[in-house]
Scaffold this motif. Sequence first.
Motif, PDB file in Angstrom:
ATOM      1  N   ARG A  11      25.596  -9.463  17.778  1.00 33.52           N
ATOM      2  CA  ARG A  11      26.115  -9.078  16.577  1.00 33.52           C
ATOM      3  C   ARG A  11      26.342 -10.255  15.519  1.00 33.52           C
ATOM      4  O   ARG A  11      25.913 -10.171  14.482  1.00 33.52           O
ATOM      5  CB  ARG A  11      27.626  -8.632  16.794  1.00 33.52           C
ATOM      6  CG  ARG A  11      27.735  -7.101  16.975  1.00 33.52           C
ATOM      7  CD  ARG A  11      29.200  -6.812  16.905  1.00 33.52           C
ATOM      8  NE  ARG A  11      29.395  -5.737  17.889  1.00 33.52           N
ATOM      9  CZ  ARG A  11      29.703  -5.984  19.355  1.00 33.52           C
ATOM     10  NH1 ARG A  11      30.402  -7.192  19.543  1.00 33.52           N
ATOM     11  NH2 ARG A  11      30.013  -5.055  20.098  1.00 33.52           N
ATOM     12  N   ALA A  42      26.848  -8.862  23.625  1.00 42.20           N
ATOM     13  CA  ALA A  42      26.796  -8.109  22.707  1.00 42.20           C
ATOM     14  C   ALA A  42      27.406  -8.832  21.260  1.00 42.20           C
ATOM     15  O   ALA A  42      26.781  -8.602  20.177  1.00 42.20           O
ATOM     16  CB  ALA A  42      27.671  -6.644  22.753  1.00 42.20           C
ATOM     17  N   GLN A  43      28.463  -9.537  21.320  1.00 36.23           N
ATOM     18  CA  GLN A  43      28.973 -10.024  20.374  1.00 36.23           C
ATOM     19  C   GLN A  43      28.293 -11.366  20.047  1.00 36.23           C
ATOM     20  O   GLN A  43      28.193 -11.437  18.661  1.00 36.23           O
ATOM     21  CB  GLN A  43      30.240 -10.898  20.627  1.00 36.23           C
ATOM     22  CG  GLN A  43      31.228 -11.334  19.585  1.00 36.23           C
ATOM     23  CD  GLN A  43      31.377 -10.223  18.521  1.00 36.23           C
ATOM     24  OE1 GLN A  43      32.179  -9.339  18.696  1.00 36.23           O
ATOM     25  NE2 GLN A  43      30.786 -10.846  17.313  1.00 36.23           N
ATOM     26  N   SER A  51      23.649  -3.352  29.179  1.00 41.40           N
ATOM     27  CA  SER A  51      24.966  -2.849  28.911  1.00 41.40           C
ATOM     28  C   SER A  51      24.885  -3.256  27.352  1.00 41.40           C
ATOM     29  O   SER A  51      25.300  -2.456  26.665  1.00 41.40           O
ATOM     30  CB  SER A  51      25.948  -3.174  29.873  1.00 41.40           C
ATOM     31  OG  SER A  51      25.651  -2.591  30.884  1.00 41.40           O
ATOM     32  N   ALA A  52      24.796  -4.421  27.109  1.00 37.00           N
ATOM     33  CA  ALA A  52      25.209  -5.074  25.890  1.00 37.00           C
ATOM     34  C   ALA A  52      24.299  -4.464  24.748  1.00 37.00           C
ATOM     35  O   ALA A  52      24.720  -3.928  23.518  1.00 37.00           O
ATOM     36  CB  ALA A  52      24.898  -6.377  25.710  1.00 37.00           C
ATOM     37  N   ARG A  88      28.636  -8.585  29.144  1.00 35.87           N
ATOM     38  CA  ARG A  88      28.094  -7.517  28.467  1.00 35.87           C
ATOM     39  C   ARG A  88      28.821  -7.534  27.106  1.00 35.87           C
ATOM     40  O   ARG A  88      28.176  -7.459  26.007  1.00 35.87           O
ATOM     41  CB  ARG A  88      28.303  -6.117  28.946  1.00 35.87           C
ATOM     42  CG  ARG A  88      29.396  -5.333  28.806  1.00 35.87           C
ATOM     43  CD  ARG A  88      29.422  -4.183  29.423  1.00 35.87           C
ATOM     44  NE  ARG A  88      30.792  -3.805  29.592  1.00 35.87           N
ATOM     45  CZ  ARG A  88      31.263  -2.485  29.134  1.00 35.87           C
ATOM     46  NH1 ARG A  88      30.415  -1.533  28.754  1.00 35.87           N
ATOM     47  NH2 ARG A  88      32.626  -2.244  29.463  1.00 35.87           N
ATOM     48  N   GLN A  89      30.299  -7.913  26.886  1.00 36.87           N
ATOM     49  CA  GLN A  89      30.949  -7.876  25.735  1.00 36.87           C
ATOM     50  C   GLN A  89      30.592  -9.328  25.044  1.00 36.87           C
ATOM     51  O   GLN A  89      30.193  -9.231  23.801  1.00 36.87           O
ATOM     52  CB  GLN A  89      32.393  -7.861  25.789  1.00 36.87           C
ATOM     53  CG  GLN A  89      32.861  -6.457  26.227  1.00 36.87           C
ATOM     54  CD  GLN A  89      34.327  -6.585  26.598  1.00 36.87           C
ATOM     55  OE1 GLN A  89      34.687  -7.410  27.260  1.00 36.87           O
ATOM     56  NE2 GLN A  89      35.074  -5.605  26.200  1.00 36.87           N
ATOM     57  N   ILE A 126      25.385  -1.160  23.968  1.00 38.78           N
ATOM     58  CA  ILE A 126      26.802  -0.983  23.114  1.00 38.78           C
ATOM     59  C   ILE A 126      26.234  -0.963  21.599  1.00 38.78           C
ATOM     60  O   ILE A 126      26.515  -0.306  20.675  1.00 38.78           O
ATOM     61  CB  ILE A 126      27.629  -1.862  23.369  1.00 38.78           C
ATOM     62  CG1 ILE A 126      28.324  -1.911  24.860  1.00 38.78           C
ATOM     63  CG2 ILE A 126      28.701  -2.364  22.361  1.00 38.78           C
ATOM     64  CD1 ILE A 126      29.117  -3.058  25.447  1.00 38.78           C
ATOM     65  N   LEU A 127      25.403  -1.969  21.282  1.00 34.87           N
ATOM     66  CA  LEU A 127      24.737  -2.313  20.019  1.00 34.87           C
ATOM     67  C   LEU A 127      23.989  -1.137  19.534  1.00 34.87           C
ATOM     68  O   LEU A 127      24.157  -0.886  18.525  1.00 34.87           O
ATOM     69  CB  LEU A 127      23.933  -3.453  20.140  1.00 34.87           C
ATOM     70  CG  LEU A 127      24.589  -4.615  20.448  1.00 34.87           C
ATOM     71  CD1 LEU A 127      23.845  -5.943  20.594  1.00 34.87           C
ATOM     72  CD2 LEU A 127      25.730  -5.232  19.346  1.00 34.87           C
ATOM     73  N   ALA A 129      24.616   2.002  20.561  1.00 32.28           N
ATOM     74  CA  ALA A 129      25.509   3.020  19.855  1.00 32.28           C
ATOM     75  C   ALA A 129      26.200   2.746  18.773  1.00 32.28           C
ATOM     76  O   ALA A 129      26.871   3.615  17.934  1.00 32.28           O
ATOM     77  CB  ALA A 129      26.715   3.163  21.238  1.00 32.28           C
ATOM     78  N   GLU A 130      26.306   1.500  18.278  1.00 33.28           N
ATOM     79  CA  GLU A 130      26.867   0.924  17.016  1.00 33.28           C
ATOM     80  C   GLU A 130      26.064   1.097  15.856  1.00 33.28           C
ATOM     81  O   GLU A 130      26.414   0.738  14.744  1.00 33.28           O
ATOM     82  CB  GLU A 130      27.354  -0.492  17.157  1.00 33.28           C
ATOM     83  CG  GLU A 130      28.765  -0.483  17.949  1.00 33.28           C
ATOM     84  CD  GLU A 130      28.950  -2.078  18.360  1.00 33.28           C
ATOM     85  OE1 GLU A 130      28.290  -3.016  17.758  1.00 33.28           O
ATOM     86  OE2 GLU A 130      30.067  -2.264  18.907  1.00 33.28           O
TER      87      GLU A 130
END
Length: 77
Positions: free
Chosen positions: A15, A11-12, A48-49, A7-8, A52-53, A55-56
């Motif tokens: 991004r 997400a990266q 999940s990713a 997921r990280q 995260i994005l 929420a950002e």
Amino acid sequence: MPRISDRQRIAQDIRDKIASGVYGPGAKLPSMREMSAHYGVSAEPVRSALLILQAEGLVEGHQGKGVYVTESESTTD
């Protein structure tokens, strides 16, 4: 070196694509199914990713329509 979670990593990558202009403001991201296939994972790490994005404040989901890059995104300022 600790292993980065799927997921990280996803997400990266998203991004980075937003920052580089691959996905500009208002752009629709690929579907969950397409991203799962692209990253070689099940739907859960992709979901999940995206959470995260979201929420950002980088993306916003629209039920039944997809996930879009927020219009207010400004990585060049």
